[in-house]
Write a protein that holds these residues in place. Structure first.
Motif, PDB file in Angstrom:
ATOM      1  N   ALA A  72       1.066  -1.544   0.299  1.00 40.74           N
ATOM      2  CA  ALA A  72       0.569   0.133   0.099  1.00 40.74           C
ATOM      3  C   ALA A  72       1.089   1.288  -0.133  1.00 40.74           C
ATOM      4  N   ALA A  73       0.286   2.324  -0.453  1.00 43.44           N
ATOM      5  CA  ALA A  73       0.863   3.556  -0.517  1.00 43.44           C
ATOM      6  C   ALA A  73       0.195   4.617   0.527  1.00 43.44           C
ATOM      7  N   SER A  74       0.772   5.129   1.158  1.00 39.11           N
ATOM      8  CA  SER A  74       0.385   5.461   2.604  1.00 39.11           C
ATOM      9  C   SER A  74       0.744   7.301   3.143  1.00 39.11           C
ATOM     10  N   ALA A  75      -0.248   7.963   3.249  1.00 39.93           N
ATOM     11  CA  ALA A  75       0.457   9.189   4.064  1.00 39.93           C
ATOM     12  C   ALA A  75       0.385   9.025   5.389  1.00 39.93           C
ATOM     13  N   LEU A  95      -8.886  17.460  23.090  1.00 41.24           N
ATOM     14  CA  LEU A  95      -8.673  17.148  22.342  1.00 41.24           C
ATOM     15  C   LEU A  95      -7.723  17.463  21.567  1.00 41.24           C
ATOM     16  N   VAL A  96      -7.028  16.171  21.327  1.00 42.20           N
ATOM     17  CA  VAL A  96      -5.454  16.247  20.136  1.00 42.20           C
ATOM     18  C   VAL A  96      -6.325  15.844  18.565  1.00 42.20           C
ATOM     19  N   VAL A  97      -6.078  16.743  17.787  1.00 40.84           N
ATOM     20  CA  VAL A  97      -6.800  16.387  16.351  1.00 40.84           C
ATOM     21  C   VAL A  97      -6.002  16.804  15.557  1.00 40.84           C
ATOM     22  N   GLU A  98      -5.365  15.710  14.707  1.00 42.43           N
ATOM     23  CA  GLU A  98      -4.357  16.565  13.332  1.00 42.43           C
ATOM     24  C   GLU A  98      -5.263  16.759  12.266  1.00 42.43           C
ATOM     25  N   GLY A  99      -4.541  17.214  11.476  1.00 40.25           N
ATOM     26  CA  GLY A  99      -5.302  18.830  10.366  1.00 40.25           C
ATOM     27  C   GLY A  99      -6.387  18.265   9.567  1.00 40.25           C
ATOM     28  N   ALA A 132       5.167  11.646  13.113  1.00 40.27           N
ATOM     29  CA  ALA A 132       4.369  11.115  13.973  1.00 40.27           C
ATOM     30  C   ALA A 132       3.741   9.901  13.358  1.00 40.27           C
ATOM     31  N   LYS A 133       3.277   9.807  11.874  1.00 45.47           N
ATOM     32  CA  LYS A 133       3.340   8.709  11.519  1.00 45.47           C
ATOM     33  C   LYS A 133       3.702   7.447  11.411  1.00 45.47           C
ATOM     34  N   LEU A 134       5.201   8.092  10.870  1.00 44.57           N
ATOM     35  CA  LEU A 134       6.556   7.267  10.050  1.00 44.57           C
ATOM     36  C   LEU A 134       6.666   6.563  11.744  1.00 44.57           C
ATOM     37  N   GLU A 135       7.090   6.774  13.167  1.00 43.76           N
ATOM     38  CA  GLU A 135       7.439   6.485  13.896  1.00 43.76           C
ATOM     39  C   GLU A 135       6.971   5.802  14.453  1.00 43.76           C
ATOM     40  N   GLY A 188      -8.694  11.695  13.025  1.00 40.85           N
ATOM     41  CA  GLY A 188      -7.611  11.020  13.509  1.00 40.85           C
ATOM     42  C   GLY A 188      -7.176  11.834  14.063  1.00 40.85           C
ATOM     43  N   ARG A 189      -5.714  11.196  14.953  1.00 35.94           N
ATOM     44  CA  ARG A 189      -4.756  11.867  16.096  1.00 35.94           C
ATOM     45  C   ARG A 189      -3.400  12.375  15.940  1.00 35.94           C
ATOM     46  N   ASN A 190      -3.206  11.916  14.932  1.00 34.69           N
ATOM     47  CA  ASN A 190      -1.715  11.608  14.620  1.00 34.69           C
ATOM     48  C   ASN A 190      -1.178  12.858  14.076  1.00 34.69           C
ATOM     49  N   VAL A 191      -0.832  13.474  14.662  1.00 33.91           N
ATOM     50  CA  VAL A 191       0.032  15.102  14.332  1.00 33.91           C
ATOM     51  C   VAL A 191       1.371  14.539  15.460  1.00 33.91           C
ATOM     52  N   SER A 192       1.941  15.060  14.942  1.00 34.70           N
ATOM     53  CA  SER A 192       3.180  15.289  15.663  1.00 34.70           C
ATOM     54  C   SER A 192       3.317  16.597  16.607  1.00 34.70           C
ATOM     55  N   GLU A 193       4.627  16.597  17.717  1.00 33.44           N
ATOM     56  CA  GLU A 193       4.659  17.545  18.685  1.00 33.44           C
ATOM     57  C   GLU A 193       4.686  18.872  18.384  1.00 33.44           C
TER      58      GLU A 193
END
Length: 342
Positions: free
Chosen positions: A84-87, A284-288, A116-119, A320-325
């Protein structure tokens, strides 16, 4: 002449729900009232909190449905493995499902993938490849690997099983709030919007379904305006999960054209303000990518009067919530200091 039957129907969504429920791979997420937004826009707003999925994003629904169906119905395809390809979020969903089901998976992510997603991806026992380009380049790399290795490519949106899995969000919304007047859905390639819209409009046709996309990567908006899939310029965006062009021939285009009532655009400033709103007002921590619905509401981009209800009941899908610090720090900085970083 009647329109041809769409390739995905409520029957596919119901089958996905039946498949996913006993698997333990996803959660039925809460539908929580938002007092801050309800007071701000004079509507009864509820957040469908897909950020509480095990991978932090709704994407696991589609990926898990795809792998479960193939495991049960096409064992040889399942045994060969997946690519798969994915952001980031689709990759996390596929990695989660593949790991749980002992399937082989290769993931290609763009150079611009969120740290954050890569980690998070590194934690799964999958092959991870970082492409030299943007999402479109990563997808081309994934398709090349599919052909070279005989793997099954799992599209993040252009796939019946993935769309049906995403559509289970709509099923849960109607189960919890049958008299909803408006559902707001983030749009990238259109898999989530197509799945939710086809289910909701089939079961509750008076309910409006409105998509929201970033001005920085408006491929689906441009395609709907043109009447066919077309490319759009892609700029850096806080909504990185919605970035990229729509694959030519994608079934999501026709589904969105047929079932979405409207598709509106929001700016990067709108998205940043919505992310700040979630942090400060809703805790809530919310990604863009997940904040675009609230961004559209806060910026007045959605005409609530078109529901025909004085005080509509609105469901905003928070994906989703996967956003970097680093991104969170940037958007919380004073405007003068943080504008360029955001």
């Amino acid at each position: 002449m009647n329109d041809p039957l769409p390739p995905v129907s409520p029957r596919h969504v119901l089958a996905a729900a039946k498949r996913l429920a006993p698997s333990g791979l996803i959660r039925k997420t809460p539908l929580d009232p938002s007092l801050p937004l309800s007071a701000t826009i004079s509507a009864d707003v509820f957040h469908k909190l897909e950020l509480f999925q095990p991978t932090g994003s709704f994407k696991v629904r589609g990926a898990a449905n795809k792998l479960l169906r193939l495991r049960d119905e096409e064992q040889e395809v399942f045994r060969r493995g997946f690519v798969a390809a994915s952001a980031g979020n689709h990759g996390l969903g596929l990695a989660h499902a593949a790991s749980a089901l002992s399937a082989r998976a290769t993931l290609v992510v763009p150079r611009t993938v969120s740290p954050a997603k890569l980690e998070s991806l590194w934690r799964y026992p999958v092959e991870l490849i970082v492409s030299v380009g943007n999402y479109d380049v990563a997808e081309a790399d994934g398709r090349r690997i599919e052909a070279e290795r005989g793997l099954t490519f799992v599209s993040p949106y252009n796939d019946v099983d993935v769309i049906a899995g995403a559509g289970t969000v709509g099923l849960e919304i109607l189960a919890d709030l049958p008299d909803v007047d408006l559902v707001i859905v983030p749009v990238g390639g259109g898999g989530l919007a197509a799945g939710i819209a086809l289910y909701v409009k089939s079961i509750a046709p008076r309910t409006r379904v409105v998509g929201v996309q970033s001005e920085a990567s408006p491929a689906m908006h441009a395609s709907l305006a043109a009447g066919h899939v077309t490319e759009a310029e892609e700029l850096p965006s806080l909504a990185d999960g919605l970035s990229g062009n729509v694959e030519r021939g994608s079934i999501t285009f026709d589904l969105c054209r047929r079932f979405l009532d409207d598709l509106v655009l929001v700016t990067e400033a709108d998205i940043a303000e919505a992310m700040r709103h979630f942090l400060r007002e809703e805790r809530l921590v919310v990604e863009g990518s997940a904040a675009v619905g609230a961004a559209a509401l806060l910026a007045g981009k959605i005409d609530l009067t078109r529901t025909g209800v004085a005080r509509p009941r609105v469901v905003n899908v928070v994906t989703g919530r996967n956003v970097s610090e680093a991104t969170l720090r940037a958007i919380l900085s004073p405007p003068e200091a943080g504008r360029n970083e955001a």
